[in-house]
Scaffold this motif. Structure first.
Motif, short mmCIF file in Angstrom:
data_model
loop_
_atom_site.label_atom_id
_atom_site.label_comp_id
_atom_site.label_asym_id
_atom_site.label_seq_id
_atom_site.Cartn_x
_atom_site.Cartn_y
_atom_site.Cartn_z
N ARG A 53 -12.03 46.95 52.30
CA ARG A 53 -12.94 45.17 52.95
C ARG A 53 -11.34 45.17 53.60
NH1 ARG A 53 -15.81 45.06 47.90
NH2 ARG A 53 -14.08 43.69 47.24
N ILE A 54 -10.36 44.77 53.09
CA ILE A 54 -9.12 44.30 54.18
C ILE A 54 -9.31 45.35 54.99
CG2 ILE A 54 -6.35 44.29 53.76
CD1 ILE A 54 -7.30 43.36 50.70
N VAL A 55 -9.05 46.67 55.37
CA VAL A 55 -8.09 46.89 56.21
C VAL A 55 -9.65 46.87 57.16
CG1 VAL A 55 -7.83 49.61 57.34
CG2 VAL A 55 -6.78 48.78 55.30
N ARG A 56 -10.30 46.76 56.79
CA ARG A 56 -11.45 46.71 57.86
C ARG A 56 -12.23 45.36 58.68
NH1 ARG A 56 -14.89 51.43 58.39
NH2 ARG A 56 -14.36 53.14 57.03
N SER A 57 -11.20 44.47 57.90
CA SER A 57 -11.38 42.63 58.50
C SER A 57 -10.58 42.29 60.30
CB SER A 57 -10.91 41.91 56.73
OG SER A 57 -9.27 42.05 57.06
N PHE A 58 -9.58 43.28 60.26
CA PHE A 58 -9.07 43.35 61.40
C PHE A 58 -9.79 43.27 62.93
CE2 PHE A 58 -5.80 43.65 57.75
CZ PHE A 58 -5.02 42.68 58.17
N ASP A 59 -10.06 42.83 63.93
CA ASP A 59 -9.86 42.83 64.99
C ASP A 59 -9.06 43.97 65.52
OD1 ASP A 59 -11.88 40.95 65.22
OD2 ASP A 59 -10.43 39.77 65.63
N THR A 60 -8.48 44.58 65.49
CA THR A 60 -7.07 45.25 65.36
C THR A 60 -7.29 46.27 64.73
OG1 THR A 60 -6.35 44.04 67.65
CG2 THR A 60 -5.61 46.20 66.55
N PRO A 61 -7.39 47.43 64.69
CA PRO A 61 -7.52 48.42 63.60
C PRO A 61 -6.24 48.76 62.78
CG PRO A 61 -8.27 50.04 65.19
CD PRO A 61 -7.54 48.39 65.82
N ARG A 93 -13.64 60.14 43.01
CA ARG A 93 -13.30 59.02 44.44
C ARG A 93 -11.53 59.86 44.77
NH1 ARG A 93 -14.97 52.83 45.62
NH2 ARG A 93 -15.10 53.19 47.84
N ALA A 94 -10.99 60.25 43.67
CA ALA A 94 -9.40 60.56 43.69
C ALA A 94 -9.21 61.85 44.59
CB ALA A 94 -9.20 60.85 42.05
N VAL A 95 -10.01 61.81 45.84
CA VAL A 95 -9.92 62.73 46.99
C VAL A 95 -9.89 62.35 48.12
CG1 VAL A 95 -11.91 63.98 45.18
CG2 VAL A 95 -12.77 62.85 47.24
N VAL A 96 -9.26 63.29 49.37
CA VAL A 96 -9.25 62.42 50.43
C VAL A 96 -10.37 63.60 51.80
CG1 VAL A 96 -7.34 61.30 50.05
CG2 VAL A 96 -6.64 63.74 50.47
N ASP A 97 -10.56 62.94 52.69
CA ASP A 97 -11.43 64.04 53.45
C ASP A 97 -10.00 64.66 54.33
OD1 ASP A 97 -12.77 65.62 55.41
OD2 ASP A 97 -14.06 64.08 56.26
N HIS A 98 -9.91 66.41 54.24
CA HIS A 98 -8.56 66.56 54.65
C HIS A 98 -9.08 67.04 55.81
CE1 HIS A 98 -7.38 67.09 50.31
NE2 HIS A 98 -6.56 66.57 50.88
N LEU A 112 -8.36 56.02 52.99
CA LEU A 112 -8.73 55.54 53.85
C LEU A 112 -8.74 55.89 55.63
CD1 LEU A 112 -8.05 51.73 52.71
CD2 LEU A 112 -10.42 53.03 52.36
N LEU A 113 -8.10 56.35 55.49
CA LEU A 113 -7.82 57.22 56.62
C LEU A 113 -8.86 58.03 56.95
CD1 LEU A 113 -5.85 56.60 59.67
CD2 LEU A 113 -4.23 58.83 58.61
N GLY A 142 0.87 53.24 52.33
CA GLY A 142 0.87 53.11 50.06
C GLY A 142 1.99 53.57 49.40
N HIS A 143 1.65 53.86 48.62
CA HIS A 143 2.93 53.94 47.93
C HIS A 143 2.45 54.14 46.44
CE1 HIS A 143 6.25 53.77 44.26
NE2 HIS A 143 6.81 54.93 45.47
N SER A 144 2.59 55.48 45.88
CA SER A 144 2.13 56.34 44.71
C SER A 144 0.39 55.78 44.88
CB SER A 144 2.59 55.16 43.13
OG SER A 144 2.17 56.06 42.72
N VAL A 145 -0.36 55.64 44.21
CA VAL A 145 -2.21 55.19 44.22
C VAL A 145 -2.20 54.26 45.43
CG1 VAL A 145 -3.80 54.02 42.90
CG2 VAL A 145 -1.80 54.48 41.46
N GLY A 146 -1.23 53.60 45.69
CA GLY A 146 -1.73 53.17 46.83
C GLY A 146 -1.95 54.05 48.08
N GLY A 147 -0.74 55.21 47.91
CA GLY A 147 -0.53 56.60 49.22
C GLY A 147 -1.84 56.77 49.00
N LEU A 148 -2.28 57.35 47.32
CA LEU A 148 -4.21 57.68 47.46
C LEU A 148 -5.03 57.05 48.20
CD1 LEU A 148 -5.71 60.30 46.60
CD2 LEU A 148 -5.84 59.02 43.97
N ILE A 149 -5.37 56.12 48.27
CA ILE A 149 -5.88 55.14 48.56
C ILE A 149 -5.30 55.38 50.02
CG2 ILE A 149 -6.00 53.02 49.09
CD1 ILE A 149 -6.37 52.01 45.88
N ALA A 150 -4.13 55.10 50.47
CA ALA A 150 -3.86 54.86 51.90
C ALA A 150 -4.71 56.25 52.20
CB ALA A 150 -2.25 55.34 52.62
N GLN A 151 -4.66 57.27 52.48
CA GLN A 151 -5.67 58.87 52.68
C GLN A 151 -6.59 58.38 52.78
OE1 GLN A 151 -3.15 62.37 51.49
NE2 GLN A 151 -2.51 60.76 49.56
#
Length: 257
Positions: free
Chosen positions: A69-77, A173-178, A93-94, A82-91
């Motif tokens: 929600r936070i990432v999609r709230s910006f007008d500019t992408p 959800r502990a996956v990413v779209d490689h 979301l990307l 992210g670090h550690s678990v945040g790095g998983l989430i960053a991947q």
């Protein structure tokens, strides 16, 4: 035009305030920085320690949706770091095209049969000795103690279980779209002395992106551990991220793209 936003996502055991040096560095260069805490995270390290129950039941769904929600709230992408678990989430979301670029620093490994296991068990809480052994093993004992007092908070039991710790089944959800070829560029960063997310784990994740034509990069920092975003060497990591972004046309002012 509005400056390019950067969203910082911290990992387990660190408070959102752990990004303060990065916030200042990126802000000075003109980026619009944002380092929101996890949902329900207390405002300070002290309060988080006094109320460890506030995050015990936080799970991967709530955490991922919060940052989506936070990432999609910006007008500019935004750029997502992210670090550690945040790095998983960053991947993650990307991979859903929710950001211009992402940087995953010592990211918690994604679910894949070829991914090696974490180097050390992930405890719910860190005392100073455990933090020194598992997290800040590449800095002095004094620096480790200072980092512990300044940044460390208890981790969420539910989230760690959903990441597969303690023999639990990993959350879907502990996956990413490689294979997403339309996503923005991704930078993976590892510390070669990391005991929680060993360098080999991040290298294995990097290889998973090998079949995608989207840009993926890997940077390995020698003599660095899991504390590489908060310890005295943080500036070298942050500056590498800034150079990498600039080389891919991601700058503070969107009008220069």
């Amino acid at each position: 035009m509005n400056p390019t936003p950067v969203v910082f996502i911290h990992g387990a055991w660190l408070h959102a305030s752990s990004w303060e040096s990065w916030n200042e560095r990126f802000s000075r260069l003109g980026f619009a920085v944002c380092a929101p805490g996890w949902p329900g995270e207390p405002a300070t390290v002290g309060e988080a320690r006094r109320r460890p129950e506030t995050l015990h039941e936080l799970g991967l769904d709530a955490l991922t949706d919060h940052y989506a929600r936070i990432v999609r709230s910006f007008d500019t992408p935004p750029v997502i770091v992210g670090h550690s678990v945040g790095g998983l989430i960053a991947q993650h979301l990307l991979g859903t095209n929710a950001g211009r670029a992402a940087v995953a620093i010592a990211p918690a490994p994604v679910e894949h049969p070829t991914s090696p296991e974490l180097g050390e068990p992930w405890p719910v809480s860190m005392d100073a000795g455990r933090f020194r052994r598992l997290f800040a093993n590449a800095v002095t004992e004094q620096e480790s103690a200072e980092l512990f007092e300044r940044h460390v908070v208890p981790g969420p039991r539910r989230l760690l279980a959903e990441l597969g710790h303690g023999g639990a089944v990993r959350h879907p959800r502990a996956v990413v779209d490689h294979g997403n070829t339309g996503r923005g560029p991704l930078l993976l960063i590892s510390g070669q002395e990391d005991r929680l997310v060993p360098d080999q784990v991040t290298r294995a994740v990097y290889k998973l992106y090998g079949d995608s034509t989207a840009t993926s990069s890997l940077k390995q920092f020698p003599d660095r551990a899991h504390s590489l975003v908060v310890d005295s060497g943080w500036r070298a990591v942050a500056d590498h991220v800034l150079v990498w972004l600039a080389e891919r046309g991601v700058r503070a002012d969107p009008s220069t793209w």
